[in-house]
Design a protein around this motif. Structure first.
Motif, PDB file in Angstrom:
ATOM      1  N   LEU A 589       0.698  -0.866  -0.111  1.00 16.62           N
ATOM      2  CA  LEU A 589      -0.236  -0.456   0.349  1.00 16.62           C
ATOM      3  C   LEU A 589       0.739   1.559  -0.005  1.00 16.62           C
ATOM      4  N   GLY A 590       2.008   1.004   0.057  1.00 19.58           N
ATOM      5  CA  GLY A 590       2.998   1.795   0.299  1.00 19.58           C
ATOM      6  C   GLY A 590       3.158   2.677  -1.376  1.00 19.58           C
ATOM      7  N   THR A 591       3.803   3.915  -1.484  1.00 17.10           N
ATOM      8  CA  THR A 591       4.187   4.794  -2.543  1.00 17.10           C
ATOM      9  C   THR A 591       5.719   4.404  -3.088  1.00 17.10           C
ATOM     10  N   THR A 592       5.998   3.575  -2.560  1.00 16.59           N
ATOM     11  CA  THR A 592       7.527   2.983  -3.063  1.00 16.59           C
ATOM     12  C   THR A 592       8.031   2.181  -3.036  1.00 16.59           C
ATOM     13  N   ALA A 593       8.407   1.697  -3.836  1.00 14.24           N
ATOM     14  CA  ALA A 593       8.926  -0.322  -3.818  1.00 14.24           C
ATOM     15  C   ALA A 593      10.514  -0.425  -4.095  1.00 14.24           C
ATOM     16  N   GLY A 594      11.637  -1.229  -3.907  1.00  8.90           N
ATOM     17  CA  GLY A 594      12.594  -1.815  -4.918  1.00  8.90           C
ATOM     18  C   GLY A 594      13.154  -2.814  -3.703  1.00  8.90           C
ATOM     19  N   ALA A 600      13.843   2.599  -2.907  1.00  9.79           N
ATOM     20  CA  ALA A 600      12.610   2.729  -2.968  1.00  9.79           C
ATOM     21  C   ALA A 600      12.656   4.249  -3.837  1.00  9.79           C
ATOM     22  N   VAL A 601      11.686   3.421  -4.569  1.00  5.55           N
ATOM     23  CA  VAL A 601      11.587   4.518  -5.689  1.00  5.55           C
ATOM     24  C   VAL A 601       9.831   4.978  -5.120  1.00  5.55           C
ATOM     25  N   THR A 602       9.147   5.894  -6.685  1.00  2.00           N
ATOM     26  CA  THR A 602       8.199   5.377  -7.206  1.00  2.00           C
ATOM     27  C   THR A 602       7.736   4.307  -8.202  1.00  2.00           C
ATOM     28  N   LYS A 603       6.367   4.869  -8.392  1.00  2.00           N
ATOM     29  CA  LYS A 603       5.842   3.124  -9.242  1.00  2.00           C
ATOM     30  C   LYS A 603       6.160   4.436 -10.838  1.00  2.00           C
ATOM     31  N   PRO A 604       7.726   3.748 -11.566  1.00  8.77           N
ATOM     32  CA  PRO A 604       7.862   4.179 -12.617  1.00  8.77           C
ATOM     33  C   PRO A 604       6.914   4.086 -13.383  1.00  8.77           C
ATOM     34  N   SER A 605       7.244   4.136 -14.488  1.00  8.24           N
ATOM     35  CA  SER A 605       5.787   4.715 -15.791  1.00  8.24           C
ATOM     36  C   SER A 605       6.602   4.184 -17.975  1.00  8.24           C
TER      37      SER A 605
END
Length: 635
Positions: A589-594, A600-605
Motif C-alpha cells: 500500500l506504500g508509494t515506493t518500492a525496491g 525504494a522509488v515511486t512507481k515508474p511509468s
C-alpha cells in the motif's frame, strides 16, 4: 558574519531597471522571516532579518536561509520581502524560498501569510467605501479624468476659429464694403464720380458746347477739350481719394482701422495662440485648483505605502520602533516575545501548557520597592541559560494560601530549614551536620534546632542557649541478614501453614494453569538485548519464542537455537534478517518500492511507442530501477 557551519543557504538575486531607457533604480530590498527561528542542531537563533542595497547597475545579491532548511523551527515559516526602489513603486509580499543555489527575484510568486493575521483589530478596513486592493479614480479626489485637459487643448488648437476672431473680422470688412453713407465724411458715396465717368461727362459737355457755340466757340472748346483738368475735378477727386486712403478713424463705422489685422497677421497670431503652452492660463488655474497627475501618482504611492504598512501590522510582520498601550492589551492566537539580537523572553501559549521562556541570557525574577521600577531591586530567582540550574535568593516560606500562616521555611541567611507542621505540630529546624561526634558545644542555638553529628546521630536542642540544651534518641541495634539464616544467632523459621498460605495468595494473583489476567504485565530488565518474555513446549531444550526488551521477536524450533527474527530497525520500519514467505496474498500500500537491495522509488511509468524499441528500453529501465532485473542489454 557567516552562517554556522553546515547551515543550508540560498542566494536571492535580482535586477531593478526602469521601464524607461532601462535606467537602474536605487533603493534596497528588506528581507524579514515571518517568525523567530531556532536552529537547535547548529546552536543558532534568527530573531529578525535585514536589507541589501541595490548596486550601481540596479542589482542585488543576498544569501538567505531557505524556508525548508532542515532543523530550523518553526516549520512553515516564510520570507517577507519588501522591495523599495527610490522613485518607483514599492512591492511587498510573502515568498516561499526553498532549496539551495540561486533564486531570481522575478521567479518568486506571492504566497499567503503563514498562520493568517490577528482575529480582531482596529486597522483601516475601507477607502471611499471600497475594500481590498483599492484604486483611487480622478472622481474620488475631485480631479478631471486623466487626459481630459490634453484633449481639450488639442481640440482648441485644431479649431479653425476657436475665439471667433476670423469671423468677426470678415463680417466687419463685408459691412465696410457694403456701406454707402457717411463714409469718411461723405454723405452719399453713390453720387461720387469716377475719373472715367467724369471724363465721359466732360467730353459730352464739350461736344454739346461745340454744337451750341458753333464757330465762335471752337477755340474755347478745343482749349477746353485739350485741358487735362479744365474744371479741377481730377485734382479734387485725387485729393479726396488720398484723404480717404490716409484716414484711419471712423472709416465705414470702424473707430480705428489701424487695429484691424490682415489675413496673414491673423493666421500668424492664431498659430502662435495654438502653439502656446497655456494661452488662457487654464492650466495654471487648474493646477491651482486640482491635483496634477504627478501629485496624484505621489499620493497613490503614499496610499500604497500606508496600505502596505497597515497590512504588515494586521499580519504581525511590522517592526515598530516602540509601543505604548493605555488600557488592556490582548495578544490573540499568538505568542508575546520581547527580544533583541542577543537575548529575549516570551510568553508562549503553543503546546499543551503555558510557557514563560528566556533565551540568550540567565533569567532573573525580581521586584522593585518603588512604583516605577526604582528604589531597591530584590532579585529572588535565577534560571541559568548554560545549564539546568536554579538559584533562589532570600528566605522561602511555604504557606497553604498566599499571605497565610507559614508552614515551612528555608532561610539561607541563618542556614535553617524549618519543616513539618502537621496537626499543629511545631516545625523541625534542620540546621546541618557537624564535622565531629556529639552535640554542638559553641554558638547560640534555639529550641527545636536539629543537628546530625559525624557518627550519624541526631541531636535535638530542647532549650535556647549557648550552646543550649541537647538530647539524642537512644541507639537502635542494627539487624543483619546473616543472623537470620539457618545456623545464625537469630534464625527465621517458616511454618508449613505460612508457605501454603503464600502459595494460595500467589495463585489468586497469577493462576498456574488457565485463568485470565487483566491489566498490563511489565517486566523491566537490565538492557535492550535481555529477554523479557519467552515460551515453548514442555520438553523443549530452547525457548521457541522470545521477546527481547528492545522489542525484537526471536523464533526457533525448540530443539535448537532460535534462527528467525523480526525487529524494529528505524522509525516506522520493521526488518527481518531471514526469508519471508506469503502463502495467501501480499499487498503493498506504500508509494515506493525496491527489490534486491535497490533504493525504494515511486512507481515508474513505461513510455515510448510499442511499435519500436523505445517502449522496450523504457520497460527495461523501469524494471532495473525497481531492482527486478539487471539491464545488460545493448543499444
Amino acid at each position: 558574519m557567516a552562517f554556522p557551519a553546515g547551515t543550508p543557504t540560498v542566494t536571492l538575486v535580482g535586477t531593478i531597471p526602469s521601464a524607461v531607457a532601462g535606467t537602474p533604480f536605487k533603493g534596497k530590498l528588506v528581507c524579514k522571516p515571518s517568525a523567530y527561528l531556532v536552529d537547535a542542531g547548529r546552536n543558532a537563533v534568527y530573531p529578525g532579518g535585514g536589507s541589501v542595497t541595490f548596486d550601481s547597475n540596479g542589482s542585488f545579491s543576498v544569501v538567505l536561509l531557505p524556508c525548508d532548511a532542515a532543523g530550523v523551527e518553526p516549520v512553515g515559516w516564510r520570507w517577507y520581502l519588501d522591495l523599495q526602489p527610490s522613485g518607483g513603486t514599492r512591492v511587498a509580499f510573502y515568498a516561499n524560498i526553498t532549496g539551495t543555489g540561486t533564486v531570481h527575484f522575478d521567479d518568486l510568486a506571492p504566497v499567503p501569510a503563514p498562520g493568517g493575521g490577528p482575529s480582531s483589530g482596529s486597522a483601516v478596513t475601507s477607502v471611499n467605501g471600497e475594500t481590498g486592493a483599492v484604486v483611487l479614480s480622478a472622481a474620488d479626489v475631485g480631479a478631471d479624468v486623466a487626459g481630459a485637459a490634453s484633449a481639450t487643448v488639442a481640440a482648441h488648437a485644431a479649431a479653425s476659429d476657436p475665439h471667433g476672431d476670423r469671423a468677426a473680422a470678415a463680417a466687419a470688412l463685408a459691412a465696410h464694403e457694403a456701406d454707402t453713407t457717411l463714409v469718411h465724411g461723405i454723405a452719399d458715396t453713390a453720387v461720387l464720380e469716377t475719373q472715367s465717368g467724369a471724363q465721359a461727362k466732360a467730353d459730352t459737355a464739350g461736344v454739346a458746347a461745340i454744337s451750341a457755340a458753333a464757330s465762335d466757340a471752337t477755340a474755347k472748346v478745343a482749349a477746353h477739350s485739350a485741358a487735362s483738368d479744365p474744371h479741377g475735378d481730377r485734382v479734387a477727386a485725387a485729393s479726396a481719394l488720398a484723404a480717404h486712403e490716409a484716414d484711419t478713424t471712423a472709416v465705414h463705422g470702424i473707430a480705428d482701422t489701424s487695429a484691424l489685422e490682415t489675413s496673414t497677421g491673423a493666421a500668424a497670431k492664431v498659430t502662435a495662440h495654438k502653439d502656446a503652452l497655456d494661452p488662457h492660463g487654464d492650466r495654471a488655474w487648474a493646477d491651482g485648483k486640482f491635483a496634477t497627475q504627478a501629485a496624484l501618482s505621489t499620493v497613490d504611492g503614499y496610499v500604497n505605502n500606508a496600505l502596505t504598512r497597515v497590512t504588515a501590522i494586521e499580519q504581525g510582520t511590522a517592526w515598530l520602533s516602540g509601543l505604548q498601550v493605555a488600557g488592556n492589551a490582548v495578544v490573540s492566537a499568538g505568542d508575546l516575545t520581547v527580544s533583541d539580537t542577543s537575548k529575549g523572553y516570551r510568553f508562549r501559549r503553543g503546546g499543551s501548557a503555558l510557557d514563560f521562556e528566556a533565551t540568550g541570557a540567565d533569567m532573573i525574577l525580581s521586584n522593585w520597592s518603588g512604583t516605577g521600577f526604582n528604589g531597591t531591586q530584590h532579585a529572588y530567582l535565577r534560571l541559568s541559560a548554560d545549564a539546568q540550574n536554579v538559584q533562589v535568593a532570600g528566605k522561602i516560606e511555604f504557606v497553604d494560601a498566599l499571605y497565610g500562616a507559614t508552614k515551612h521555611t528555608l532561610d539561607p541567611s541563618t542556614g535553617v530549614a524549618a519543616l513539618g507542621a502537621k496537626n499543629g505540630l511545631t516545625s523541625i529546624r534542620l540546621c546541618g551536620r557537624r564535622a565531629s561526634a556529639g552535640s554542638p558545644t559553641t554558638g547560640a542555638w534555639a529550641a527545636g534546632d536539629a543537628v546530625q553529628d559525624s557518627a550519624g546521630t541526631w541531636w535535638l536542642c530542647t532549650a535556647d542557649g549557648t550552646p543550649g540544651t541537647w538530647t539524642s534518641p537512644p541507639a537502635t541495634p542494627t539487624a543483619h541478614a546473616s543472623t537470620h539464616v539457618s545456623g545464625g544467632t537469630d534464625p527465621i523459621t517458616v511454618a508449613q501453614s505460612q508457605v501454603t498460605g503464600l502459595t494460595a495468595a500467589l495463585a489468586a494473583l497469577l493462576p498456574l494453569t488457565g485463568g485470565t489476567m487483566t491489566g498490563t504485565l511489565t517486566n523491566n530488565v537490565a538492557s535492550g538485548t535481555t529477554p523479557a518474555f519467552g515460551g515453548g513446549v514442555s520438553g523443549d531444550t530452547f525457548d521457541r519464542w522470545r521477546v527481547l526488551a528492545n522489542g525484537t521477536l526471536e523464533l526457533g524450533p525448540g530443539n535448537a537455537a532460535r534462527d528467525t527474527n523480526l525487529r524494529r530497525s528505524a522509525a516506522n520500519e520493521l526488518t527481518t534478517d531471514d526469508a519471508l514467505i506469503v502463502s495467501l496474498m501480499f499487498r503493498h500500500l506504500g508509494t515506493t518500492a525496491g527489490f534486491y537491495g535497490a533504493t525504494a522509488v515511486t512507481k515508474p511509468s513505461v513510455t515510448g511507442s510499442r511499435g519500436g524499441n523505445a517502449a522496450l528500453a523504457s520497460l527495461l529501465t523501469a524494471l532495473a530501477t525497481l531492482g527486478l532485473i539487471t539491464d545488460s542489454t545493448t543499444a
